[in-house]
Design a protein around this motif. Structure first.
Motif, PDB file in Angstrom:
ATOM      1  N   CYS A  44       0.818  -1.223   0.000  1.00 25.21           N
ATOM      2  CA  CYS A  44       0.000   0.000   0.000  1.00 25.21           C
ATOM      3  C   CYS A  44       0.851   1.273   0.000  1.00 25.21           C
ATOM      4  CB  CYS A  44      -0.928   0.025   1.208  1.00 25.21           C
ATOM      5  SG  CYS A  44      -2.163  -1.297   1.178  1.00 25.21           S
ATOM      6  N   HIS A  45       1.879   1.298   0.837  1.00 19.53           N
ATOM      7  CA  HIS A  45       2.671   2.517   1.014  1.00 19.53           C
ATOM      8  C   HIS A  45       3.884   2.618   0.095  1.00 19.53           C
ATOM      9  CE1 HIS A  45       0.457   4.196   4.388  1.00 19.53           C
ATOM     10  NE2 HIS A  45       0.342   2.964   4.850  1.00 19.53           N
ATOM     11  N   ASN A  55      -2.701   3.207  -5.799  1.00 20.63           N
ATOM     12  CA  ASN A  55      -3.099   3.184  -4.389  1.00 20.63           C
ATOM     13  C   ASN A  55      -3.611   4.544  -3.928  1.00 20.63           C
ATOM     14  OD1 ASN A  55      -2.783   0.488  -3.904  1.00 20.63           O
ATOM     15  ND2 ASN A  55      -0.693   0.666  -3.176  1.00 20.63           N
ATOM     16  N   TYR A  59      -7.122   4.697  -2.307  1.00 18.61           N
ATOM     17  CA  TYR A  59      -7.152   5.167  -0.917  1.00 18.61           C
ATOM     18  C   TYR A  59      -6.748   6.642  -0.888  1.00 18.61           C
ATOM     19  CZ  TYR A  59      -6.844   0.122  -0.190  1.00 18.61           C
ATOM     20  OH  TYR A  59      -7.061  -1.235  -0.239  1.00 18.61           O
ATOM     21  N   ILE A  62      -4.380   8.007   1.842  1.00 17.87           N
ATOM     22  CA  ILE A  62      -3.080   7.385   2.107  1.00 17.87           C
ATOM     23  C   ILE A  62      -1.993   8.457   2.096  1.00 17.87           C
ATOM     24  CG2 ILE A  62      -2.452   6.798  -0.273  1.00 17.87           C
ATOM     25  CD1 ILE A  62      -1.527   4.038   0.877  1.00 17.87           C
ATOM     26  N   ASP A  90      -9.474   2.708   5.972  1.00 17.31           N
ATOM     27  CA  ASP A  90      -8.351   2.928   5.063  1.00 17.31           C
ATOM     28  C   ASP A  90      -7.124   2.074   5.368  1.00 17.31           C
ATOM     29  OD1 ASP A  90      -9.733   4.862   3.596  1.00 17.31           O
ATOM     30  OD2 ASP A  90      -9.199   6.405   5.043  1.00 17.31           O
ATOM     31  N   MET A  91      -6.955   1.687   6.619  1.00 16.09           N
ATOM     32  CA  MET A  91      -5.767   0.893   6.961  1.00 16.09           C
ATOM     33  C   MET A  91      -6.154  -0.192   7.944  1.00 16.09           C
ATOM     34  SD  MET A  91      -2.114   2.060   8.466  1.00 16.09           S
ATOM     35  CE  MET A  91      -1.131   0.853   9.330  1.00 16.09           C
TER      36      MET A  91
END
Length: 123
Positions: A44-45, A55, A59, A62, A90-91
């Motif tokens: 994700c990051h 992503n 999101y 993010i 979201d996380m």
């Protein structure tokens, strides 16, 4: 006699200091934060803390973990909290999936990402 009582006092103070509870930021994790980040957070990051365009679209909230201004507002303890408990829809939370020391190691690693970005841009 005065020396012995001074030595006893110093030992007592040292024991008291060592016995104090430490914050998560002060504890040294036994785990490798980077490896854990890459295994659990990268999808994700992003590998270096920058989420992909896909992503970001999926999101919108993010965060870019290399943003020094944003990261300066977060302590290791606050990162531990978010990693452990997640952030809304979201996380996902990692509590129960990662050990406390692993969560701490990731949080400490994430705090290094802005400096890593700066080092990459200087090359």
């Amino acid at each position: 006699m005065a020396i012995k009582s001074t030595q006893r006092l110093m030992v007592a103070i040292a024991i008291a200091i060592v016995s104090l509870p430490r914050s998560a930021a002060a504890q040294a994790p036994p785990s490798d934060g980077k490896a854990l980040y890459l295994k659990n957070c990268r999808q994700c990051h992003g590998a270096v803390g920058v989420p992909s365009a896909t992503n970001k679209a999926k999101y919108p909230k993010i965060r870019d973990l290399t943003d020094a201004t944003f990261m300066a507002t977060l302590s290791v303890d606050s990162l531990v909290h978010v990693i452990r408990h997640g952030k809304g829809k979201d996380m996902r939370p990692f509590e129960g999936k990662l050990k406390d020391a692993e969560i701490l190691a990731i949080a400490q690693y994430v705090r290094t990402l802005p400096a890593s970005k700066a080092a990459r841009t200087e090359d």
